[in-house]
Enzyme design. Structure first.
Site, mmCIF file in Angstrom:
data_model
loop_
_atom_site.group_PDB
_atom_site.id
_atom_site.type_symbol
_atom_site.label_atom_id
_atom_site.label_comp_id
_atom_site.label_asym_id
_atom_site.label_seq_id
_atom_site.Cartn_x
_atom_site.Cartn_y
_atom_site.Cartn_z
ATOM 1 N N ASP A 38 0.253 -8.699 11.955
ATOM 2 C CA ASP A 38 -0.507 -7.831 11.056
ATOM 3 C C ASP A 38 -1.991 -7.968 11.397
ATOM 4 O O ASP A 38 -2.484 -9.053 11.682
ATOM 5 C CB ASP A 38 -0.256 -8.245 9.596
ATOM 6 C CG ASP A 38 -0.750 -7.198 8.606
ATOM 7 O OD1 ASP A 38 0.100 -6.559 7.962
ATOM 8 O OD2 ASP A 38 -1.982 -7.028 8.476
ATOM 9 N N ILE A 39 -2.718 -6.864 11.356
ATOM 10 C CA ILE A 39 -4.131 -6.867 11.723
ATOM 11 C C ILE A 39 -4.971 -7.632 10.691
ATOM 12 O O ILE A 39 -6.074 -8.099 11.003
ATOM 13 C CB ILE A 39 -4.639 -5.411 11.874
ATOM 14 C CG1 ILE A 39 -5.875 -5.349 12.761
ATOM 15 C CG2 ILE A 39 -4.908 -4.763 10.528
ATOM 16 C CD1 ILE A 39 -6.251 -3.928 13.170
ATOM 17 N N ASN A 95 7.411 -2.999 1.399
ATOM 18 C CA ASN A 95 6.791 -2.137 0.410
ATOM 19 C C ASN A 95 7.236 -0.693 0.651
ATOM 20 O O ASN A 95 7.267 -0.232 1.799
ATOM 21 C CB ASN A 95 5.268 -2.236 0.499
ATOM 22 C CG ASN A 95 4.751 -3.598 0.088
ATOM 23 O OD1 ASN A 95 5.260 -4.209 -0.842
ATOM 24 N ND2 ASN A 95 3.738 -4.099 0.789
ATOM 25 N N GLY A 101 2.480 -0.427 -3.302
ATOM 26 C CA GLY A 101 1.277 -0.655 -2.508
ATOM 27 C C GLY A 101 1.442 -0.375 -1.034
ATOM 28 O O GLY A 101 0.669 -0.876 -0.207
ATOM 29 N N GLN A 102 2.435 0.432 -0.689
ATOM 30 C CA GLN A 102 2.602 0.768 0.726
ATOM 31 C C GLN A 102 1.400 1.585 1.191
ATOM 32 O O GLN A 102 1.072 2.611 0.587
ATOM 33 C CB GLN A 102 3.895 1.563 0.950
ATOM 34 C CG GLN A 102 4.135 1.871 2.436
ATOM 35 C CD GLN A 102 5.440 2.634 2.683
ATOM 36 O OE1 GLN A 102 6.088 3.101 1.760
ATOM 37 N NE2 GLN A 102 5.796 2.755 3.957
ATOM 38 N N HIS A 108 8.232 -0.751 7.596
ATOM 39 C CA HIS A 108 7.878 -2.031 8.213
ATOM 40 C C HIS A 108 8.224 -3.158 7.260
ATOM 41 O O HIS A 108 8.065 -3.029 6.046
ATOM 42 C CB HIS A 108 6.391 -2.088 8.584
ATOM 43 C CG HIS A 108 5.458 -1.797 7.454
ATOM 44 N ND1 HIS A 108 5.185 -0.513 7.028
ATOM 45 C CD2 HIS A 108 4.759 -2.624 6.640
ATOM 46 C CE1 HIS A 108 4.334 -0.564 6.019
ATOM 47 N NE2 HIS A 108 4.063 -1.830 5.753
ATOM 48 N N HIS A 110 7.204 -7.005 6.313
ATOM 49 C CA HIS A 110 6.246 -8.098 6.482
ATOM 50 C C HIS A 110 7.034 -9.409 6.537
ATOM 51 O O HIS A 110 7.874 -9.657 5.664
ATOM 52 C CB HIS A 110 5.310 -8.194 5.282
ATOM 53 C CG HIS A 110 4.437 -7.002 5.041
ATOM 54 N ND1 HIS A 110 3.100 -6.984 5.369
ATOM 55 C CD2 HIS A 110 4.693 -5.801 4.473
ATOM 56 C CE1 HIS A 110 2.574 -5.814 5.001
ATOM 57 N NE2 HIS A 110 3.525 -5.079 4.458
HETATM 58 P P1 5GP Z 1 1.794 -1.973 3.563
HETATM 59 O O1 5GP Z 1 0.658 -2.145 2.591
HETATM 60 O O2 5GP Z 1 1.975 -0.530 3.957
HETATM 61 O O3 5GP Z 1 3.072 -2.640 3.142
HETATM 62 O O4 5GP Z 1 1.357 -2.784 4.851
HETATM 63 C C1 5GP Z 1 0.642 -2.236 5.888
HETATM 64 C C2 5GP Z 1 0.125 -3.388 6.714
HETATM 65 O O5 5GP Z 1 -0.273 -2.889 7.954
HETATM 66 C C3 5GP Z 1 -1.079 -4.100 6.111
HETATM 67 O O6 5GP Z 1 -0.759 -5.465 5.909
HETATM 68 C C4 5GP Z 1 -2.172 -3.885 7.151
HETATM 69 O O7 5GP Z 1 -2.992 -5.024 7.304
HETATM 70 C C5 5GP Z 1 -1.388 -3.586 8.399
HETATM 71 N N1 5GP Z 1 -2.055 -2.705 9.351
HETATM 72 C C6 5GP Z 1 -2.718 -1.550 9.077
HETATM 73 N N2 5GP Z 1 -3.168 -0.996 10.213
HETATM 74 C C7 5GP Z 1 -2.775 -1.811 11.227
HETATM 75 C C8 5GP Z 1 -2.944 -1.749 12.638
HETATM 76 O O8 5GP Z 1 -3.540 -0.836 13.198
HETATM 77 N N3 5GP Z 1 -2.392 -2.756 13.368
HETATM 78 C C9 5GP Z 1 -1.712 -3.796 12.772
HETATM 79 N N4 5GP Z 1 -1.224 -4.741 13.588
HETATM 80 N N5 5GP Z 1 -1.533 -3.880 11.446
HETATM 81 C C10 5GP Z 1 -2.064 -2.891 10.682
#
Ligand code: 5GP
Length: 122
Positions: A38-39, A95, A101-102, A108, A110
């Site tokens: 994750d970034i 999520n 909070g997606q 994906h 986590h």
């Molecule tokens: P969500 O909130 O949708 O469950 O999680 C999305 C996740 O994607 C977040 O934890 C966010 O830090 C990660 N993320 C967003 N953009 C990027 C990216 O460009 N590269 C990577 N590796 N992770 C990302």
């Protein structure tokens, strides 16, 4: 459902990663899934596992996608083992939608670990 794949725009960031248009550190990969850091890591281990085929989130999966769903979970467990987080324990989070909070509308998981994780989540 399986035809929900078309709901993901081609310029979605994870769709681009899945197509290898954006390079990532590959933690695990097979024909069906890809795992990368994750970034913005929220724990010492914070890896994302995505299917190579695009879906918006787990709510878009149907019975025909059962094998893919299983592969995603198996990959999450393999990631935990590879990064040494299996012994301490991991949390796998999917999520789906606004209340969860997606933020990236591409399925994906986590994989979080490497420290104690509070419960319940916020
Ligand atoms: P969500 O909130 O949708 O469950 O999680 C999305 C996740 O994607 C977040 O934890 C966010 O830090 C990660 N993320 C967003 N953009 C990027 C990216 O460009 N590269 C990577 N590796 N992770 C990302």
């Amino acid at each position: 459902m399986s035809d929900a794949a078309s709901d993901v725009p081609p310029d979605n960031i994870f769709a681009r990663i899945a197509r290898k248009e954006i390079s990532v550190q590959v933690i695990y990969e097979d024909d069906h899934v890809l795992a990368f850091p994750d970034i913005s890591p929220q724990a010492p281990v914070h890896i994302l596992v995505i299917p190579k085929r695009p879906f918006k989130n787990i709510l878009d999966l149907g019975p025909a996608d059962a094998e893919l769903a299983g592969k995603l979970l198996l990959a999450a467990a393999e990631v935990a083992r590879r990064l040494g987080a299996a012994e301490g324990g991991v949390r796998v989070v999917l999520n789906a939608g606004g209340d969860a909070g997606q933020t990236v509308p591409y399925l994906h998981a986590h994989v979080l670990g490497g420290r104690p994780l509070a419960w319940p989540p916020g």
